[in-house]
Design an enzyme around this catalytic site. Structure first.
Site, mmCIF file in Angstrom:
data_model
loop_
_atom_site.group_PDB
_atom_site.id
_atom_site.type_symbol
_atom_site.label_atom_id
_atom_site.label_comp_id
_atom_site.label_asym_id
_atom_site.label_seq_id
_atom_site.Cartn_x
_atom_site.Cartn_y
_atom_site.Cartn_z
ATOM 1 N N CYS A 2 -28.246 29.489 62.174
ATOM 2 C CA CYS A 2 -28.407 30.191 60.908
ATOM 3 C C CYS A 2 -27.537 31.435 60.949
ATOM 4 O O CYS A 2 -27.425 32.102 61.970
ATOM 5 C CB CYS A 2 -29.841 30.629 60.598
ATOM 6 N N LYS A 566 -22.660 25.815 65.965
ATOM 7 C CA LYS A 566 -21.833 26.286 67.079
ATOM 8 C C LYS A 566 -22.542 27.298 67.958
ATOM 9 O O LYS A 566 -22.287 27.400 69.148
ATOM 10 C CB LYS A 566 -20.535 26.887 66.534
#
Ligand code: F6R
Length: 571
Positions: A2, A566
């Site tokens: 997030c 990522k």
């Protein structure tokens, strides 16, 4: 995971420009996105789309989601609002005690509209603000909440943005007439290089031209503004179709940049790092995913020159070892924010160990909590899959091993990588023969074993083909049962590795379709190096290219594979 942003400015800006800023954080999660500008609450499932509007605002909070609690739906997309819409929040992290808080709040009349843990925080603040100031509510929040959060809040009738942090990254960017608060510096690094990093259990009131940090008791704290420098390539696609290919093609440049830095700006730190390794009684690496594979290669290199070292997968760290004041713990992390690694480091620090880290993202949490830190200078990596960062992690492992006597010439590594690139067409043709397969195996021995695992991981995450990276010797202890006519087996066949040759013969005898990546020996892909350490790096690049072409054949979203993000900032 997030990404969150808050922007407070005394000048109006286009909402679409703020959303472009959120796009810079999209690698943190891309299940849904949204924003709140003080009037409009917008959210949508899917990748970030820049809105086609000329609407402006001077204050906004934005969020891009990687789902943890609650499915990928519009209802669960952030920002979330309290029942009376007085409080709007965007959150990264996990509120562990949200269920009990939610029950209490429902009893007090709050109506929830999502399944998320995050929504609880909006209702929590609305309830508190009935009797308390925002500052008091923040202090209570830090006491009452269990879990991790980087949280930005807008409150109706208040012109500031409030931001709180525990264990999830959060940084304030100080601009001219505008302040930014975000999950990481990418959100504003094109605008300002002045930043203040939040430490755990701190909160801040952020105005347009002022800000104030507080500790968890509400005492004011003065924090230093840091000026950051961030080496990076052009962050647009240029002529490439995907960031993955662009980033692979940058590998020769970033290797040169890293090697140069070890002789110049990182020279002193590099010497200190080696010194810490020499003095330590025990050297233990800790990392996750691709970075773990780089650390495993490091362990093999060090053992080659008689240095004992070990590596532990970060999420299993505390189950395995006794660390103490004589242990040097070396975390390796591209993002510098991986929660499992940070948790392992907390454990290690508690037991007196020293931390010397290897990271890519400067000023990241792991870098900041380390006694000393080396940067791999791979620059920003936008594709979710690690490519150039892995190559530089391993290059640094080789440079470290060289200090302990490992024989390797790194100066010609960029040229050797360019030579691998000349085989792109051959690799593409191999991909065309493999993309319909459901399973494949990658075999390596010794220094090639971690590379086999890395190639398999890349193939899994980007092309969704099930791939297993194995020690050649282990195959006959069970997995060989899965080999049948036509099963693809990629063999990393290093010169003089007679045992590996036998392993490949064994699978060929059972009908496997053997694809060999070899040095010197004739193979499907021939890499020109006689050094087994460099062979590993170069073979991993063949694996990256193969993965890319497999995913292209399969028409998959190469830069943003499903379910991934990522920066993995949850446990
Ligand atoms: C795979 C990949 C991940 C990361 C892992 C650790 O391509 O990128 O496996 O290597 O999530 O992340 P960092 O290196 O940021 O700690």
């Amino acid at each position: 995971m997030c990404g969150i942003i808050g922007i407070n400015s005394n000048e109006e800006f286009y909402i679409k420009d703020a959303v472009k800023r959120l796009k810079r954080l999209e690698y943190r999660g891309y299940d849904s996105f949204g924003y709140y500008d003080g009037t409009i609450l917008f959210n949508q499932v899917g990748h970030i789309k820049i809105p086609n509007t000329d609407d402006k605002s001077s204050r906004i909070i934005l969020h891009t989601r990687w789902a943890t609690h609650g499915g990928v739906t519009k209802f669960n997309a952030h920002p979330h609002q309290s029942t009376k819409k007085k409080v709007t929040i965007a959150h990264n992290g996990i509120i562990k005690n949200y269920e009990e808080l939610r029950e209490k709040l429902i009893k007090k009349g709050h109506e929830f509209t999502s399944e998320t843990d995050s929504e609880t925080t909006a209702h929590y603040f609305e309830e508190k603000l009935k009797t308390k100031t925002i500052k008091e509510a923040c202090i209570d929040f830090l006491n009452d909440i269990e879990g991790e959060f980087a949280l930005v809040i807008m409150v109706e009738g208040n012109e500031n943005i409030y931001a709180l942090r525990r264990d999830s990254p959060l940084v304030l960017g100080v601009g001219t007439n505008t302040n930014y608060v975000a999950s990481d510096i990418y959100a504003f690094s094109d605008i300002t290089n002045m930043a203040i990093f939040f430490e755990n259990n701190e909160f801040a009131e952020i105005g347009t031209d002022h800000f104030q940090f507080y500790d968890k008791k509400g005492q004011k704290i003065q924090k230093e503004v840091q000026t950051f420098k961030w080496e990076q390539e052009e962050s647009t696609l240029q002529n490439y179709d995907h960031f993955m290919m662009k980033e692979i093609m940058e590998e020769p440049i970033v290797v040169k940049r890293l090697l140069f830095s070890l002789k110049t700006e990182q020279k002193i730190n590099f010497e200190k790092f080696i010194d810490l390794m020499r003095k330590a009684k025990k050297v233990t690496f800790v990392a996750a995913g691709t970075s773990y594979h780089a650390s495993l290669l490091g362990v093999y290199y060090l053992h080659k020159c008689g240095i004992e070292a070990q590596t532990i997968i970060a999420s299993e760290f505390e189950h395995f070892i006794g660390v103490d004041k004589d242990t040097l713990v070396i975390p390796i992390s591209q993002s510098g924010e991986t929660m499992d690694v940070i948790e392992a480091l907390k454990y290690a620090t508690k037991h007196g160990a020293k931390i010397a880290s290897i990271v890519n993202v400067p000023y990241s949490t792991i870098q900041r909590i380390s006694e000393i830190s080396l940067n791999i200078f791979a620059g920003q990596e936008i594709c979710v899959a690690a490519t150039k960062s892995f190559v530089n992690q391993v290059t640094l492992m080789l440079a470290i091993a060289k200090e302990f006597g490992y024989n390797v010439n790194l100066e010609n590594l960029p040229q050797r990588i360019e030579e691998v690139f000349t085989m792109k067409e051959t690799i593409k043709e191999i991909a065309k023969t493999l993309f319909k397969q459901k399973h494949l195996y990658v075999l390596g021995r010794g220094l090639s074993y971690p590379v086999a695992r890395e190639i398999a991981l890349k193939i899994k995450e980007i092309s969704y083909i099930h791939a297993e990276g194995m020690m050649g010797g282990e195959l006959k202890h069970g997995t060989i049962a899965l080999i049948e006519k036509g099963t693809p087996v990629i063999g990393l066949l290093n010169e003089n590795d007679y045992d590996m040759r036998s392993n490949l013969k064994e699978v060929a005898a059972r009908g496997a379709n053997v694809i060999s990546i070899s040095n010197k020996l004739k193979g499907d892909i021939m890499i020109s190096t006689s050094n087994d350490g460099k062979f590993g790096i170069l073979a991993s690049i063949v694996g990256q290219l193969l993965t890319y072409y497999l995913a292209r054949e399969l028409k998959l979203p190469i830069d943003k594979p499903r379910n991934l993000a990522k920066s993995v900032t949850v446990k």
